[in-house]
Design a protein around this motif. Structure first.
Motif, PDB file in Angstrom:
ATOM      1  N   ARG A 144      14.903 -16.229   4.363  1.00 45.70           N
ATOM      2  CA  ARG A 144      14.812 -16.706   2.903  1.00 45.70           C
ATOM      3  C   ARG A 144      14.353 -18.011   2.545  1.00 45.70           C
ATOM      4  N   SER A 145      13.264 -18.255   3.266  1.00 46.60           N
ATOM      5  CA  SER A 145      12.590 -19.695   3.033  1.00 46.60           C
ATOM      6  C   SER A 145      11.358 -19.714   3.218  1.00 46.60           C
ATOM      7  N   ILE A 146      10.790 -20.439   2.136  1.00 44.35           N
ATOM      8  CA  ILE A 146       9.323 -20.621   2.196  1.00 44.35           C
ATOM      9  C   ILE A 146       8.945 -21.439   3.944  1.00 44.35           C
ATOM     10  N   ILE A 147       7.737 -21.049   4.190  1.00 43.79           N
ATOM     11  CA  ILE A 147       7.246 -21.550   5.420  1.00 43.79           C
ATOM     12  C   ILE A 147       5.646 -22.059   5.398  1.00 43.79           C
ATOM     13  N   GLU A 148       5.264 -21.715   4.072  1.00 44.90           N
ATOM     14  CA  GLU A 148       3.883 -22.508   3.877  1.00 44.90           C
ATOM     15  C   GLU A 148       3.562 -22.138   2.632  1.00 44.90           C
ATOM     16  N   ILE A 149       2.843 -23.062   1.879  1.00 49.00           N
ATOM     17  CA  ILE A 149       2.123 -23.017   0.806  1.00 49.00           C
ATOM     18  C   ILE A 149       0.652 -23.465   1.071  1.00 49.00           C
ATOM     19  N   THR A 150      -0.388 -22.741   0.494  1.00 48.64           N
ATOM     20  CA  THR A 150      -1.915 -22.866   0.715  1.00 48.64           C
ATOM     21  C   THR A 150      -2.311 -23.159  -0.645  1.00 48.64           C
ATOM     22  N   LYS A 151      -3.494 -23.827  -0.653  1.00 51.38           N
ATOM     23  CA  LYS A 151      -4.417 -24.307  -1.562  1.00 51.38           C
ATOM     24  C   LYS A 151      -5.115 -23.229  -2.392  1.00 51.38           C
ATOM     25  N   SER A 152      -4.806 -22.028  -1.638  1.00 50.67           N
ATOM     26  CA  SER A 152      -5.854 -20.852  -2.007  1.00 50.67           C
ATOM     27  C   SER A 152      -5.002 -19.662  -1.757  1.00 50.67           C
ATOM     28  N   ARG A 153      -5.137 -18.428  -2.462  1.00 54.97           N
ATOM     29  CA  ARG A 153      -4.551 -17.183  -2.094  1.00 54.97           C
ATOM     30  C   ARG A 153      -5.725 -16.002  -1.578  1.00 54.97           C
ATOM     31  N   SER A 154      -6.797 -16.784  -1.049  1.00 55.32           N
ATOM     32  CA  SER A 154      -8.137 -15.854  -0.945  1.00 55.32           C
ATOM     33  C   SER A 154      -7.606 -15.037   0.355  1.00 55.32           C
ATOM     34  N   LYS A 155      -8.408 -14.338   0.738  1.00 51.44           N
ATOM     35  CA  LYS A 155      -8.241 -13.495   2.027  1.00 51.44           C
ATOM     36  C   LYS A 155      -8.527 -14.318   3.113  1.00 51.44           C
ATOM     37  N   ALA A 156      -9.881 -15.164   3.073  1.00 50.34           N
ATOM     38  CA  ALA A 156      -9.955 -16.368   4.055  1.00 50.34           C
ATOM     39  C   ALA A 156      -8.735 -17.060   4.424  1.00 50.34           C
ATOM     40  N   THR A 157      -8.178 -17.578   3.189  1.00 51.87           N
ATOM     41  CA  THR A 157      -7.196 -18.624   3.638  1.00 51.87           C
ATOM     42  C   THR A 157      -5.835 -17.545   4.397  1.00 51.87           C
ATOM     43  N   VAL A 158      -5.705 -16.460   3.667  1.00 48.96           N
ATOM     44  CA  VAL A 158      -4.435 -15.832   4.327  1.00 48.96           C
ATOM     45  C   VAL A 158      -4.821 -15.476   5.712  1.00 48.96           C
ATOM     46  N   LYS A 159      -6.076 -15.020   5.997  1.00 47.17           N
ATOM     47  CA  LYS A 159      -6.273 -14.811   7.513  1.00 47.17           C
ATOM     48  C   LYS A 159      -6.170 -16.059   8.446  1.00 47.17           C
ATOM     49  N   ALA A 160      -6.643 -16.771   8.034  1.00 48.52           N
ATOM     50  CA  ALA A 160      -6.688 -18.473   8.544  1.00 48.52           C
ATOM     51  C   ALA A 160      -5.144 -18.836   8.873  1.00 48.52           C
ATOM     52  N   TYR A 161      -4.303 -18.618   7.733  1.00 49.11           N
ATOM     53  CA  TYR A 161      -2.763 -19.009   7.981  1.00 49.11           C
ATOM     54  C   TYR A 161      -2.267 -18.159   9.279  1.00 49.11           C
ATOM     55  N   ILE A 162      -2.430 -16.943   8.989  1.00 47.77           N
ATOM     56  CA  ILE A 162      -1.725 -15.855  10.040  1.00 47.77           C
ATOM     57  C   ILE A 162      -2.150 -16.131  11.261  1.00 47.77           C
ATOM     58  N   ASN A 163      -3.705 -16.390  11.307  1.00 45.60           N
ATOM     59  CA  ASN A 163      -3.974 -16.639  12.888  1.00 45.60           C
ATOM     60  C   ASN A 163      -3.633 -17.642  13.470  1.00 45.60           C
ATOM     61  N   SER A 164      -3.149 -18.898  12.397  1.00 46.15           N
ATOM     62  CA  SER A 164      -2.597 -20.111  13.169  1.00 46.15           C
ATOM     63  C   SER A 164      -1.393 -20.190  13.765  1.00 46.15           C
ATOM     64  N   LEU A 165      -0.450 -18.950  13.195  1.00 48.01           N
ATOM     65  CA  LEU A 165       0.790 -18.872  13.737  1.00 48.01           C
ATOM     66  C   LEU A 165       0.999 -18.733  15.344  1.00 48.01           C
ATOM     67  N   PRO A 166       1.849 -19.264  16.057  1.00 51.42           N
ATOM     68  CA  PRO A 166       2.078 -19.015  17.266  1.00 51.42           C
ATOM     69  C   PRO A 166       2.743 -17.688  17.389  1.00 51.42           C
ATOM     70  N   ASN A 167       2.476 -16.971  18.441  1.00 52.47           N
ATOM     71  CA  ASN A 167       3.301 -15.576  18.590  1.00 52.47           C
ATOM     72  C   ASN A 167       3.119 -14.649  17.180  1.00 52.47           C
ATOM     73  N   LYS A 168       2.079 -14.734  16.724  1.00 50.43           N
ATOM     74  CA  LYS A 168       1.933 -13.636  15.559  1.00 50.43           C
ATOM     75  C   LYS A 168       2.235 -12.419  15.851  1.00 50.43           C
ATOM     76  N   GLU A 169       2.385 -11.991  17.010  1.00 53.10           N
ATOM     77  CA  GLU A 169       2.680 -10.615  17.552  1.00 53.10           C
ATOM     78  C   GLU A 169       4.268 -10.193  17.242  1.00 53.10           C
ATOM     79  N   ASN A 170       4.971 -11.407  17.144  1.00 54.35           N
ATOM     80  CA  ASN A 170       6.424 -11.048  16.780  1.00 54.35           C
ATOM     81  C   ASN A 170       6.594 -10.733  15.286  1.00 54.35           C
ATOM     82  N   ILE A 171       5.481 -10.407  14.463  1.00 56.83           N
ATOM     83  CA  ILE A 171       5.720 -10.101  13.004  1.00 56.83           C
ATOM     84  C   ILE A 171       5.576  -8.373  13.150  1.00 56.83           C
ATOM     85  N   ILE A 172       6.750  -7.874  12.498  1.00 59.74           N
ATOM     86  CA  ILE A 172       6.888  -6.460  12.575  1.00 59.74           C
ATOM     87  C   ILE A 172       6.523  -5.764  11.387  1.00 59.74           C
ATOM     88  N   ALA A 173       6.618  -6.552  10.333  1.00 56.08           N
ATOM     89  CA  ALA A 173       6.331  -5.969   8.864  1.00 56.08           C
ATOM     90  C   ALA A 173       5.695  -7.087   7.794  1.00 56.08           C
TER      91      ALA A 173
END
Length: 411
Positions: free
Chosen positions: A176-205
């Protein structure tokens, strides 16, 4: 005052405490005798040092019992007695920063700047807003180095609208905590953020609202990870349709008073029956009796809400199909057709909720908090707002808040 009076600054002895006519406390301090020993011998040539100059250094400290506190330090500057050396130094005070305040006061201001508007902190400490902003930045720079960048098990994606612009908001749903705020909500911005996460394979949903760019970004970066549209957003869409029904029926009513009454009591039609008080239930009953055209749409709205009581995905999907059949074949209602189209477009994601019952409701609450903080700060820069929200938990933890998440490790 008593001997050996301790104000929590270990390098000093307190000589006196004076109180001004305005109630301020001023402590007169000097460096402890044992610490003065290091200044007797020149570190350059080994000759004796002598006192070169005495002065009073005026420093601000934390308030004490509602009183402003100042420190008058009897500072000494030393000089080597060897004329060929000429080494000069001043006493060092580990508890005092390079400016005119104690380190503990500086740290207190930094933490307060995270937890309150800059103007409020400036007034509290009699500082300028730019000074508070500078100390905030210092603290943010420190915390950013230790802030954890990680892929949460359940990622929430949402947006907040500020000053005619949408910002992306990413949340650890389980913490229940905010882990990031980005300047845009575009598809490209969301993809870039997710791809920047280490061990993104840990995300289950991933939970989100019904914004196609979020869904597409998740499918591109986390193939196979289910997208969940939680009931909060679905019911929000349902209520919007119900409110459109209310407005349409109200427009056919000629009496102005009746239209006003319906508008003022719209919450009775939109709120879940279980959340109404006995008095409100009675008012709702009277409203439905007086305006029977509301009865079927209201009943169908409540029947849909009951789908979320289903114990399995299969049961929920079957109940939904039956709801659509009753709506069209028995009630002959078309007022929810737009809502049905939305559910059908997002069918998989909506019914994923019954396999992954995670909700984005806290994200909405956090968005409200972002708006409150931004409003109180009268429009912070994006960088300040981002740091206040993302780094805030680290400050709160240091300020005495207890992190109970350790209990979850035993489950």
């Amino acid at each position: 005052m008593p001997d050996n009076y301790d104000i929590g600054l270990p390098e000093f002895d307190v000589i006196d405490r004076k109180e001004s006519s305005s109630g301020d406390y001023v402590y007169v301090l000097k460096l402890k005798d044992e610490l003065k020993e290091q200044y007797k011998t020149c570190p350059q040539c080994g000759a004796r040092m002598h006192v070169h100059k005495k002065s009073v250094r005026k420093i601000r400290d934390l308030n004490e019992r509602g009183h402003n506190v100042g420190l008058a330090i009897q500072a000494v500057r030393y000089r080597c007695s060897n004329k060929d050396c000429g080494y000069i130094c001043s006493e060092e005070y580990p508890s005092i920063d390079s400016g005119k305040m104690t380190i503990r006061l500086r740290e207190s201001i930094k933490e307060d700047a995270f937890l309150a508007p800059f103007k409020e902190v400036a007034d509290k400490y009699a500082l300028s807003v730019p000074t508070v902003a500078l100390l905030f930045k210092e603290k943010a720079d420190e915390l950013r180095k230790e802030a954890e960048v990680y892929a949460p098990r359940v990622l929430g994606i949402d947006e907040v609208h500020l000053d005619r612009k949408y910002y992306g908001v990413f949340v650890d749903i389980e913490r229940r905590s905010i882990i990031e705020i980005t300047k845009s909500r575009s598809k490209a911005t969301v993809k870039a953020y997710i791809n920047s996460l280490p061990n993104k394979e840990n995300i289950i949903a991933v939970t989100m609202d019904m914004w196609a760019q979020y869904r597409d970004a998740v499918h591109d970066t986390l193939p196979g990870v289910p997208v969940v549209i939680d009931k909060f957003h679905v019911i929000k869409e349902l209520n919007a349709q119900m409110d459109a029904v209310r407005a349409s029926i109200s427009n056919d009513i000629r009496e102005r008073e009746a239209r006003t009454a319906l508008k003022n009591n719209r919450f009775l039609l939109l709120k879940g029956t279980e959340n109404l008080t006995p008095l409100q239930v009675q008012k709702l009953r009277e409203l439905l009796e007086k305006y029977p055209k509301f009865s079927d749409p209201y009943d169908m709205k409540e029947i849909f809400r009951a789908i979320y009581l289903s114990e399995s995905r299969a049961e929920a999907e079957a109940t939904y199909e039956e709801w659509v059949r009753i709506l069209h074949d028995e009630k002959h209602l078309t007022c929810f057709d737009s809502f049905i189209n939305t559910v059908n477009r997002w069918h998989t994601e909506i019914f994923n909720y019954f396999d992954y019952p995670y909700t984005n409701a806290q994200t909405e609450s956090m968005n409200n908090r972002i708006r409150e903080i931004d409003g109180a700060g009268r429009g912070y820069s994006f960088e300040v707002l981002r740091d206040k929200m993302v780094l805030r938990p680290y400050v709160a933890r240091r300020s005495g808040a207890v992190d109970f998440s350790v209990l979850d490790e035993d489950d």
